[in-house]
Design a protein around this motif. Structure first.
Motif, mmCIF file in Angstrom:
data_model
loop_
_atom_site.group_PDB
_atom_site.id
_atom_site.type_symbol
_atom_site.label_atom_id
_atom_site.label_comp_id
_atom_site.label_asym_id
_atom_site.label_seq_id
_atom_site.Cartn_x
_atom_site.Cartn_y
_atom_site.Cartn_z
ATOM 1 N N HIS A 239 0.784 -1.232 0.131
ATOM 2 C CA HIS A 239 0.143 -0.124 0.109
ATOM 3 C C HIS A 239 0.986 1.271 -0.152
ATOM 4 O O HIS A 239 0.553 2.036 -0.670
ATOM 5 N N VAL A 240 1.860 1.188 0.908
ATOM 6 C CA VAL A 240 2.815 2.316 0.815
ATOM 7 C C VAL A 240 3.480 2.666 -0.531
ATOM 8 O O VAL A 240 3.708 3.698 -1.192
ATOM 9 N N SER A 241 3.971 1.432 -1.100
ATOM 10 C CA SER A 241 4.622 1.395 -2.528
ATOM 11 C C SER A 241 3.669 1.977 -3.346
ATOM 12 O O SER A 241 4.046 2.923 -4.480
ATOM 13 N N ALA A 242 2.498 1.444 -3.472
ATOM 14 C CA ALA A 242 1.551 2.087 -4.594
ATOM 15 C C ALA A 242 1.175 3.355 -4.261
ATOM 16 O O ALA A 242 1.204 4.082 -5.340
ATOM 17 N N THR A 243 1.134 3.980 -3.158
ATOM 18 C CA THR A 243 1.045 5.471 -2.843
ATOM 19 C C THR A 243 2.260 6.261 -3.565
ATOM 20 O O THR A 243 2.193 7.296 -4.328
ATOM 21 N N TRP A 244 3.423 5.682 -3.462
ATOM 22 C CA TRP A 244 4.681 6.401 -3.777
ATOM 23 C C TRP A 244 4.772 6.408 -5.372
ATOM 24 O O TRP A 244 4.916 7.391 -5.910
ATOM 25 N N TYR A 245 4.441 5.340 -5.935
ATOM 26 C CA TYR A 245 4.462 5.129 -7.584
ATOM 27 C C TYR A 245 3.324 6.177 -8.216
ATOM 28 O O TYR A 245 3.582 6.739 -8.847
ATOM 29 N N ALA A 246 2.096 6.080 -7.301
ATOM 30 C CA ALA A 246 0.923 6.768 -7.794
ATOM 31 C C ALA A 246 1.413 8.384 -7.729
ATOM 32 O O ALA A 246 1.546 9.294 -8.612
ATOM 33 N N GLU A 247 1.933 8.847 -6.432
ATOM 34 C CA GLU A 247 2.333 10.141 -6.204
ATOM 35 C C GLU A 247 3.536 10.843 -6.937
ATOM 36 O O GLU A 247 3.436 11.828 -7.449
ATOM 37 N N LYS A 248 4.515 9.835 -7.068
ATOM 38 C CA LYS A 248 5.822 10.232 -7.602
ATOM 39 C C LYS A 248 5.871 10.252 -9.114
ATOM 40 O O LYS A 248 6.630 10.895 -9.775
ATOM 41 N N LEU A 249 5.123 8.973 -9.753
ATOM 42 C CA LEU A 249 5.521 8.696 -11.013
ATOM 43 C C LEU A 249 4.243 8.714 -11.933
ATOM 44 O O LEU A 249 4.130 8.538 -13.266
ATOM 45 N N GLY A 250 2.877 9.057 -11.155
ATOM 46 C CA GLY A 250 1.767 9.050 -11.764
ATOM 47 C C GLY A 250 1.100 7.879 -12.147
ATOM 48 O O GLY A 250 0.183 7.881 -13.080
#
Length: 125
Positions: free
Chosen positions: A20-31
């Motif tokens: 869940h943390v990884s998914a948030t990071w990839y969404a916020e940082k890489l779109g």
């Protein structure tokens, strides 16, 4: 001519400590866009900006950073595995099945790099 007929999809599988943390990071940082969290399977998947390429997160207590496994979509994993094994390709154990979701089989290139085949078992396959 290739031994097997791959689909036009590739998933890059990453080992992470918290999907869940990884998914948030990839969404916020890489779109990237969240496709789903499969909590029972310990797996999450996101769409990248490249057609046919997704990022998958497998949750592990001790993730192995830097070890990404390309996962190639295929229509018939059993036939493909038989063809590859017949050509001397080494597999890592039996084909794994998550009922109603996916069948996977990990195999290795000549240098020991892991690759995976995946057959979609969902109704949308």
């Amino acid at each position: 001519m290739p031994l097997i007929d791959l689909k036009d999809t590739v998933t890059l599988a990453f080992s992470v400590s918290d999907r869940h943390v990884s998914a948030t990071w990839y969404a916020e940082k890489l779109g990237f866009t969240l496709l789903y969290h499969a909590d029972d399977a310990g797996w999450s998947e996101m769409a990248t900006k490249t057609n046919g390429v997704t990022i998958g997160f497998g949750e592990h207590t001790k993730p192995a950073p830097g070890n990404s496994v390309p996962v190639f979509g295929i229509d018939d994993i059993d036939t493909a595995r038989t063809a590859l094994e017949g050509a001397g390709v080494k597999f890592d154990g039996p084909t794994e099945v998550i009922e109603g979701m996916v069948k996977t089989a990990t195999f290795y290139d000549p240098d020991g790099n892991a690759l995976m085949l995946a057959q979609d078992l969902t109704d949308g396959a």
